[in-house]
Design an enzyme around this catalytic site. Structure first.
Site, PDB file in Angstrom:
ATOM      1  N   VAL A  80       0.847  -1.203   0.000  1.00 35.82           N
ATOM      2  CA  VAL A  80       0.000   0.000   0.000  1.00 35.82           C
ATOM      3  C   VAL A  80       0.885   1.257   0.000  1.00 35.82           C
ATOM      4  CG1 VAL A  80      -1.804   1.261   1.224  1.00 35.82           C
ATOM      5  CG2 VAL A  80      -1.881  -1.241   1.140  1.00 35.82           C
ATOM      6  N   CYS A  81       1.902   1.246   0.836  1.00 39.10           N
ATOM      7  CA  CYS A  81       2.816   2.393   0.927  1.00 39.10           C
ATOM      8  C   CYS A  81       3.491   2.656  -0.419  1.00 39.10           C
ATOM      9  CB  CYS A  81       3.880   2.140   1.989  1.00 39.10           C
ATOM     10  SG  CYS A  81       3.202   1.769   3.611  1.00 39.10           S
ATOM     11  N   THR A  82       3.828   1.592  -1.110  1.00 36.06           N
ATOM     12  CA  THR A  82       4.475   1.747  -2.419  1.00 36.06           C
ATOM     13  C   THR A  82       3.557   2.501  -3.380  1.00 36.06           C
ATOM     14  OG1 THR A  82       5.756  -0.264  -2.053  1.00 36.06           O
ATOM     15  CG2 THR A  82       5.506   0.443  -4.345  1.00 36.06           C
TER      16      THR A  82
END
Ligand code: BEZ
Length: 212
Positions: free
Chosen positions: A44-46
């Protein structure tokens, strides 16, 4: 103590993927978006960091600098940025703070122990050029943020700072806005809103967006 709207965003010095950052100095006269994510090399962070990179022109148009944070190391960040650029067809040009000592996370209350003892949740702060906190949102690790919404709120803040208006629910740049209820003088209304306005109720007056 947690931060509230209107508070001065705490200043700090911390390492980042682009070297040491002295936060207030780095912000200069810009608006800022400071946002935390739980960990490097997570899916998700990516996507979130890729999105932020791809919106670089939109942030720049609004005089906004973006800066991310997690408790991972500078070396990890630098490696991960290569992955983000490759997988998201992006070019991350903004710094990622390496907050291994939790200095910034604690200042901004980004660790919520009942969610996770060790890593930051998805906190996001919009800071104005006077260094005041103008928005904060907190999302759980499992939900990526909507960066179009972040831009939308910045548009609203920049508009309402300059005109006697507020923006209605689901407003987006270019839509009609509401006139602040405190403004009642007819002459002032005419002068401030030359395009006119529609009074649906005495307290609910719609007008075309004044800066369009
Ligand atoms: C993610 O960024 O993909 C993520 C991080 C922590 C928990 C769940 C997802």
């Amino acid at each position: 103590m947690s931060l509230r709207l209107g508070d001065i965003a705490p200043d700090f010095e911390q390492d980042s993927s682009l070297g040491r950052i002295h936060f207030h100095e780095w912000l200069g006269d810009s608006w800022g978006v400071l946002f935390s994510h739980p960990a490097d090399f997570t899916p998700v962070c990516t996507t979130e960091l890729g999105l932020t990179a791809k919106l670089a022109d939109e942030f720049a148009k609004r005089n906004v600098k973006t800066i991310a944070l997690s408790v991972d190391t500078q070396e990890h960040h630098v490696d991960w940025i290569k992955d983000i650029n490759e997988t998201q067809a992006a070019k991350v040009g903004f710094p990622i703070l390496a907050d291994g000592d939790r200095k910034v996370s604690q200042l901004y209350d980004m660790i919520h122990p009942n969610a996770s003892e060790t890593v930051t949740v998805r906190s996001l702060f919009v800071i104005d050029p006077k260094k005041k906190v103008r928005l904060f949102i907190t999302y759980p690790a499992s939900t990526g943020r909507n960066f179009d919404e972040v831009l939308r709120v910045i548009d609203s803040l920049q508009l309402t700072d300059n005109y006697s208006v507020a923006t209605p629910g689901n407003w987006k740049d270019g839509d009609d806005v509401v006139i602040v209820p405190s403004l009642k003088d007819e002459e002032v209304l005419k002068q401030k809103f030359p395009k006119g306005y529609k009074a649906i109720r005495p307290y609910l007056r719609m007008t075309p967006q004044p800066n369009k």
